[in-house]
Design a protein around this motif. Structure first.
Motif, PDB file in Angstrom:
ATOM      1  N   GLU A  82       0.828  -1.204   0.000  1.00  0.00           N
ATOM      2  CA  GLU A  82       0.000   0.000   0.000  1.00  0.00           C
ATOM      3  C   GLU A  82       0.863   1.254   0.000  1.00  0.00           C
ATOM      4  N   GLY A  83       0.304   2.305  -0.585  1.00  0.00           N
ATOM      5  CA  GLY A  83       1.007   3.579  -0.655  1.00  0.00           C
ATOM      6  C   GLY A  83       0.022   4.702  -0.843  1.00  0.00           C
ATOM      7  N   GLU A  84       0.518   5.860  -1.221  1.00  0.00           N
ATOM      8  CA  GLU A  84      -0.347   7.032  -1.348  1.00  0.00           C
ATOM      9  C   GLU A  84      -1.458   6.822  -2.374  1.00  0.00           C
ATOM     10  N   THR A  85      -1.186   6.027  -3.404  1.00  0.00           N
ATOM     11  CA  THR A  85      -2.176   5.834  -4.466  1.00  0.00           C
ATOM     12  C   THR A  85      -2.691   4.399  -4.544  1.00  0.00           C
TER      13      THR A  85
ATOM     14  N   VAL B 111     -11.766   6.414  -1.227  1.00  0.00           N
ATOM     15  CA  VAL B 111     -12.039   6.943  -2.562  1.00  0.00           C
ATOM     16  C   VAL B 111     -12.043   8.473  -2.523  1.00  0.00           C
ATOM     17  N   VAL B 112     -12.689   9.049  -1.506  1.00  0.00           N
ATOM     18  CA  VAL B 112     -12.706  10.502  -1.348  1.00  0.00           C
ATOM     19  C   VAL B 112     -11.283  11.037  -1.164  1.00  0.00           C
ATOM     20  N   ALA B 113     -10.499  10.349  -0.335  1.00  0.00           N
ATOM     21  CA  ALA B 113      -9.127  10.783  -0.088  1.00  0.00           C
ATOM     22  C   ALA B 113      -8.304  10.757  -1.370  1.00  0.00           C
ATOM     23  N   LEU B 114      -8.461   9.713  -2.170  1.00  0.00           N
ATOM     24  CA  LEU B 114      -7.725   9.610  -3.426  1.00  0.00           C
ATOM     25  C   LEU B 114      -8.143  10.714  -4.391  1.00  0.00           C
ATOM     26  N   ALA B 115      -9.448  10.938  -4.503  1.00  0.00           N
ATOM     27  CA  ALA B 115      -9.942  11.985  -5.400  1.00  0.00           C
ATOM     28  C   ALA B 115      -9.454  13.354  -4.966  1.00  0.00           C
ATOM     29  N   ASN B 116      -9.290  13.549  -3.651  1.00  0.00           N
ATOM     30  CA  ASN B 116      -8.824  14.831  -3.127  1.00  0.00           C
ATOM     31  C   ASN B 116      -7.306  14.983  -3.200  1.00  0.00           C
ATOM     32  N   THR B 117      -6.591  13.902  -3.500  1.00  0.00           N
ATOM     33  CA  THR B 117      -5.131  13.954  -3.514  1.00  0.00           C
ATOM     34  C   THR B 117      -4.615  13.741  -4.938  1.00  0.00           C
TER      35      THR B 117
ATOM     36  N   PHE C 222     -11.399  13.952   3.345  1.00  0.00           N
ATOM     37  CA  PHE C 222     -10.233  13.126   3.629  1.00  0.00           C
ATOM     38  C   PHE C 222      -9.154  13.357   2.572  1.00  0.00           C
ATOM     39  N   LYS C 223      -7.929  12.987   2.922  1.00  0.00           N
ATOM     40  CA  LYS C 223      -6.814  13.047   1.981  1.00  0.00           C
ATOM     41  C   LYS C 223      -5.898  11.864   2.283  1.00  0.00           C
ATOM     42  N   ARG C 224      -4.965  11.615   1.367  1.00  0.00           N
ATOM     43  CA  ARG C 224      -3.985  10.551   1.567  1.00  0.00           C
ATOM     44  C   ARG C 224      -2.677  11.139   2.080  1.00  0.00           C
ATOM     45  N   VAL C 225      -2.166  10.529   3.116  1.00  0.00           N
ATOM     46  CA  VAL C 225      -0.834  10.862   3.636  1.00  0.00           C
ATOM     47  C   VAL C 225      -0.063   9.556   3.690  1.00  0.00           C
ATOM     48  N   GLY C 226       0.834   9.354   2.749  1.00  0.00           N
ATOM     49  CA  GLY C 226       1.495   8.064   2.641  1.00  0.00           C
ATOM     50  C   GLY C 226       0.473   6.993   2.320  1.00  0.00           C
ATOM     51  N   ALA C 227       0.482   5.927   3.092  1.00  0.00           N
ATOM     52  CA  ALA C 227      -0.454   4.820   2.870  1.00  0.00           C
ATOM     53  C   ALA C 227      -1.689   4.934   3.756  1.00  0.00           C
ATOM     54  N   THR C 228      -1.940   6.127   4.300  1.00  0.00           N
ATOM     55  CA  THR C 228      -3.018   6.309   5.270  1.00  0.00           C
ATOM     56  C   THR C 228      -4.039   7.318   4.767  1.00  0.00           C
ATOM     57  N   THR C 229      -5.309   7.045   5.047  1.00  0.00           N
ATOM     58  CA  THR C 229      -6.383   7.998   4.791  1.00  0.00           C
ATOM     59  C   THR C 229      -6.646   8.776   6.073  1.00  0.00           C
ATOM     60  N   VAL C 230      -6.507  10.098   6.005  1.00  0.00           N
ATOM     61  CA  VAL C 230      -6.692  10.930   7.188  1.00  0.00           C
ATOM     62  C   VAL C 230      -7.686  12.036   6.884  1.00  0.00           C
ATOM     63  N   GLN C 231      -8.312  12.538   7.947  1.00  0.00           N
ATOM     64  CA  GLN C 231      -9.268  13.624   7.762  1.00  0.00           C
ATOM     65  C   GLN C 231      -8.518  14.920   7.463  1.00  0.00           C
ATOM     66  N   MET C 232      -9.033  15.666   6.517  1.00  0.00           N
ATOM     67  CA  MET C 232      -8.401  16.908   6.102  1.00  0.00           C
ATOM     68  C   MET C 232      -8.635  17.995   7.146  1.00  0.00           C
ATOM     69  N   ARG C 233      -7.617  18.800   7.373  1.00  0.00           N
ATOM     70  CA  ARG C 233      -7.777  19.923   8.298  1.00  0.00           C
ATOM     71  C   ARG C 233      -8.740  20.949   7.718  1.00  0.00           C
ATOM     72  N   ARG C 234      -9.364  21.707   8.567  1.00  0.00           N
ATOM     73  CA  ARG C 234     -10.360  22.686   8.126  1.00  0.00           C
ATOM     74  C   ARG C 234      -9.753  23.707   7.167  1.00  0.00           C
ATOM     75  N   ASP C 235      -8.536  24.178   7.462  1.00  0.00           N
ATOM     76  CA  ASP C 235      -7.927  25.189   6.592  1.00  0.00           C
ATOM     77  C   ASP C 235      -7.606  24.620   5.214  1.00  0.00           C
ATOM     78  N   GLU C 236      -7.221  23.331   5.153  1.00  0.00           N
ATOM     79  CA  GLU C 236      -6.958  22.688   3.865  1.00  0.00           C
ATOM     80  C   GLU C 236      -8.252  22.579   3.056  1.00  0.00           C
ATOM     81  N   TYR C 237      -9.315  22.174   3.739  1.00  0.00           N
ATOM     82  CA  TYR C 237     -10.613  22.033   3.078  1.00  0.00           C
ATOM     83  C   TYR C 237     -11.075  23.382   2.525  1.00  0.00           C
TER      84      TYR C 237
END
Length: 270
Positions: free
Chosen positions: A21-24, A41-47, A121-136
């Protein structure tokens, strides 16, 4: 891993799985994890886009899925129905090591940020994490700044335009709408007149609309540009009588969609 822009799953999946597994790339053991699949899927689309494989354990072992119990259509509908703006992924059933696996291919979105259950959500390495409010909020601001159809496709050149399709459009516009057209002008000048192209720092900048109408490969620049049509038996989407996935330029897809509707429309005898 770099995902192709045409939303087709990679052909050498065993080698891809062996990389881990990785970022993509994300593995899910079973369809019981569909809620997490939607978030990924949301994290991938956002990254940067990528691939989700259902039927692969976290260690890369192929466990497979029972496609008789859950169809790819159901997986796709679950994703589309639980994302905002809606994401329409490519869901394919592929065989790996003699077992069936769902391959969900996701392109980087031109309409991000997307939400799953109200969260980005976004991808950070091989992990799906919730996006910070400022990023969103930053992504949301970028999305609002320019309508999608007027955005420039930075990698597109005049070689990506089918000049015959431009000429066809101009002839039809002149004939049916009395819109003046000068067919003797170079294609690039007519594109500029249509406000579909402009000069930017000594290079030609084409809009997404130019590629959707006249492109040789529209989905290369707008991966979600497709029309999915289906005729069901009865009132529930469980049994297809006829279905068709359309790609190509917008005029081509509209014409094909009209033919599909006419083919599937009953006309009472006069």
């Amino acid at each position: 891993m770099t995902m192709p822009n045409n939303l087709s799953a990679p052909t050498d999946l065993p080698a891809l799985i062996a990389q881990g597994e990785g970022e993509t790339l994300e593995f899910k053991r079973s369809v019981a994890e569909l809620e997490q699949v939607v978030e990924t899927v949301v994290a991938l689309a956002n990254t940067r886009g990528g691939l989700v494989l259902i039927g692969i354990g976290p260690d890369g072992r192929v466990v497979g899925v029972d496609v008789g119990q859950v169809t790819g259509e159901r997986v796709a509908n679950r994703i589309t129905g639980n994302t905002d703006p809606a994401i329409y992924p490519s869901v394919q059933v592929v065989e790996v090591g003699g077992r069936k696996v769902f391959a969900i291919t996701v392109a980087e979105s031109d309409n991000k940020p997307h939400l799953a259950a109200g969260r980005a959500f976004k991808r950070v390495g091989a992990t799906t994490v919730q996006m910070r409010r400022d990023e969103y909020e930053r992504l949301l601001l970028l999305r609002r700044q320019s309508p999608f159809d007027r955005r420039e496709a930075p990698d597109a050149t005049l070689e990506d335009i089918n000049e015959g399709k431009v000429r066809w459009y101009l002839e039809r516009a002149a004939r049916e709408r009395n819109i003046p057209a000068d067919l003797d002008l170079p294609t690039v000048e007519n594109l500029k007149r249509l406000e579909l192209a402009s000069e930017r720092e000594g290079r030609l900048a084409l809009t997404v609309t130019a590629l959707l109408f006249f492109g040789k490969r529209p989905r290369h620049f707008a991966p979600h540009s497709m029309i999915r049509l289906a005729r069901f038996q009865g009132t529930t989407p469980s049994n297809f009588i006829d279905r068709l996935d359309l790609t190509g330029t917008l005029p081509e897809m509209i014409d094909e969609a009209e033919r599909f509707v006419l083919r599937n429309t009953r006309v009472a005898p006069g």
